[in-house]
Design an enzyme around this catalytic site. Sequence first.
Site, PDB file in Angstrom:
ATOM      1  N   GLY A 157       0.653  -1.202   0.001  1.00  0.00           N
ATOM      2  CA  GLY A 157      -0.007  -0.116  -0.039  1.00  0.00           C
ATOM      3  C   GLY A 157       0.861   1.137   0.058  1.00  0.00           C
ATOM      4  O   GLY A 157       2.113   1.078  -0.353  1.00  0.00           O
ATOM      5  N   ALA A 158       0.392   2.515   0.389  1.00  0.00           N
ATOM      6  CA  ALA A 158       0.988   3.710   0.240  1.00  0.00           C
ATOM      7  C   ALA A 158       2.125   3.767   1.255  1.00  0.00           C
ATOM      8  O   ALA A 158       3.206   4.198   0.824  1.00  0.00           O
ATOM      9  CB  ALA A 158      -0.208   4.803   0.527  1.00  0.00           C
ATOM     10  N   MET A 159       1.960   3.063   2.283  1.00  0.00           N
ATOM     11  CA  MET A 159       3.169   3.272   3.464  1.00  0.00           C
ATOM     12  C   MET A 159       4.050   2.032   3.131  1.00  0.00           C
ATOM     13  O   MET A 159       5.219   2.201   3.879  1.00  0.00           O
ATOM     14  CB  MET A 159       2.573   3.165   4.591  1.00  0.00           C
ATOM     15  CG  MET A 159       1.930   4.245   5.282  1.00  0.00           C
ATOM     16  SD  MET A 159       3.041   5.844   5.466  1.00  0.00           S
ATOM     17  CE  MET A 159       3.939   5.301   6.991  1.00  0.00           C
ATOM     18  N   GLY A 160       3.782   1.031   2.226  1.00  0.00           N
ATOM     19  CA  GLY A 160       4.971   0.205   2.233  1.00  0.00           C
ATOM     20  C   GLY A 160       4.359  -1.388   1.917  1.00  0.00           C
ATOM     21  O   GLY A 160       3.317  -1.362   1.405  1.00  0.00           O
TER      22      GLY A 160
ATOM     23  N   VAL B 259       3.999  -5.489   3.010  1.00  0.00           N
ATOM     24  CA  VAL B 259       3.715  -6.116   4.045  1.00  0.00           C
ATOM     25  C   VAL B 259       4.138  -7.721   3.846  1.00  0.00           C
ATOM     26  O   VAL B 259       3.735  -8.207   2.722  1.00  0.00           O
ATOM     27  CB  VAL B 259       2.215  -6.278   4.629  1.00  0.00           C
ATOM     28  CG1 VAL B 259       2.117  -7.172   5.746  1.00  0.00           C
ATOM     29  CG2 VAL B 259       1.840  -4.857   4.890  1.00  0.00           C
TER      30      VAL B 259
ATOM     31  N   ASP C 205      -9.595   6.247   8.218  1.00  0.00           N
ATOM     32  CA  ASP C 205      -9.793   5.402   7.013  1.00  0.00           C
ATOM     33  C   ASP C 205     -10.894   4.002   7.389  1.00  0.00           C
ATOM     34  O   ASP C 205     -10.446   3.159   7.197  1.00  0.00           O
ATOM     35  CB  ASP C 205      -8.801   4.826   6.319  1.00  0.00           C
ATOM     36  CG  ASP C 205      -9.023   4.241   4.847  1.00  0.00           C
ATOM     37  OD1 ASP C 205      -9.870   4.741   4.245  1.00  0.00           O
ATOM     38  OD2 ASP C 205      -8.113   3.648   4.401  1.00  0.00           O
TER      39      ASP C 205
END
Length: 501
Positions: free
Chosen positions: A24-27, A29, A148
């Site tokens: 996703g946007a932050m990284g 997984v 969110d």
Amino acid sequence: MTKDPYTDRILANRYHLLELAGKGAMGRVYRAEDTLLGGVIVAVKFLAQTLLNKRMRDRFEREATICALLAEKTIHIVRVRDYGVDAQEVPYYVMEFLEGESLSELIRKRDISLSRFLRVIRQACLGLQCAHEGIIFKGEKNKIIHRDIKPSNLLLMEDATLGELVKILDFGIAKLIEENREQTHSFMGTLAYCSPEQMEGKELDRRSDIYSLGVMMYEMLANEMPLLPENNSFGGWYKAHHDFKPLPLKPELNIPPELNSLIMQCLAKKPDDRPENMGEILKVISPLAERYDRDRHPAKIEKDTKGDRQPTPTESSLEDLCLQMTWPQTMPQQKIVFPRFIRTPKGVLSTLWIMIEQQDIFNRRLSTRYNQFLFSTIPHPMLLWITVLYSPQHGPRWLPCYLDMKTSMGQNTTRLLGESGEYRMLFFALENVSKCQHVMNSTIDPEQCKRLLHWADTSKGLRDAGQSTMSKNLLKQEFEKLKPKILMKLEAAQTQYPSSS
């Protein structure tokens, strides 16, 4: 196809990265094995390469720390276990790996009963309430909003204690609302669930999450959205959230009037017209949950209550056999817990022998029972068998038992537990050791049974390093970290399914 560069890496000499689980946007997984704890599956989240600068690294570390502290306060938020920076200076944090069904999947597949809706929303509200109340970090109060809230960020899991456990995911994009500090005004979120003020880029507070919760509650009950935009663009949703009135819930849904009113209040355009906090929402949800809880599945909590059901002759004879047992002369007469096999006409029975005070045995007769197992392969294969008896009046009684997996006793006990899925607890009193005073049965979750059999097989191929004490000490440290989390779960279970006793 190009192989993912992270797959099959060993991180921090501990986490074996198995496969990419999502991004996703932050990284990104990854699903990983915690080799220190016998291959327990965890999730490892790496910060996106494009965000590699000191400011974002600091933000990531702060985020991981606050999420870890937050999850210590509630079982309804995904738990952060560890964090650090890898050899390439990429920050990461390690979370519990959650297996279950997202609320969005549930909504797509079937209608949700009112009783289940109330149980899910109640748990989500408890998690959000904890975040909104905030935590102390470096001497400052940090109030956290999610930004969110939507069905795909709620995971529904089977749980041996609660029956169904709700976890809120992705606090990774949460915005920290810090007292006396200016906030960066930037848009984050999912269009269909965004509050009007979030779409305007205004400063947000907990009432923005309450609006998103209102959209989600409506969708769960009606299986459609409360607002229908002219098109699926930012502008279309902006107009819908600002100008369109929510569609009324259909009468045939038979929604209780107070719940209908609550949802519409959550969907108010102006924050001041919404409920002030999660406590106000829970005042409506909690009594309704109790009223409509008749059709729920029984909680997976074992109670030693007389009269719940009559034991079968086999169960009765096994209990009688256990009650005839006498304390071994080779064992000290002191507070102690150890495993032992009992041979019965039906086969070998796995038991846990416990010596405590007479009064404590009496106090624990109606306790909730819970068990969990931890396994360490490094430096020596060792299993920690955790049993806890809990009641609100008397608190927890911890009964840890360590099994050396390079001994026949450790191997056989672990395998029998995995195969049978249960064990008996035999209680002996310090004041009178002549005979067993009380017997309890405890069942083991099927997933834990699978792990026990796997660990028994794994241990056979591991060498005897002669450092069992070191492994035992490592497991003791993990046990101390785990205690407050187990206790939190048991307290939550008592709140949700109070004992009739």
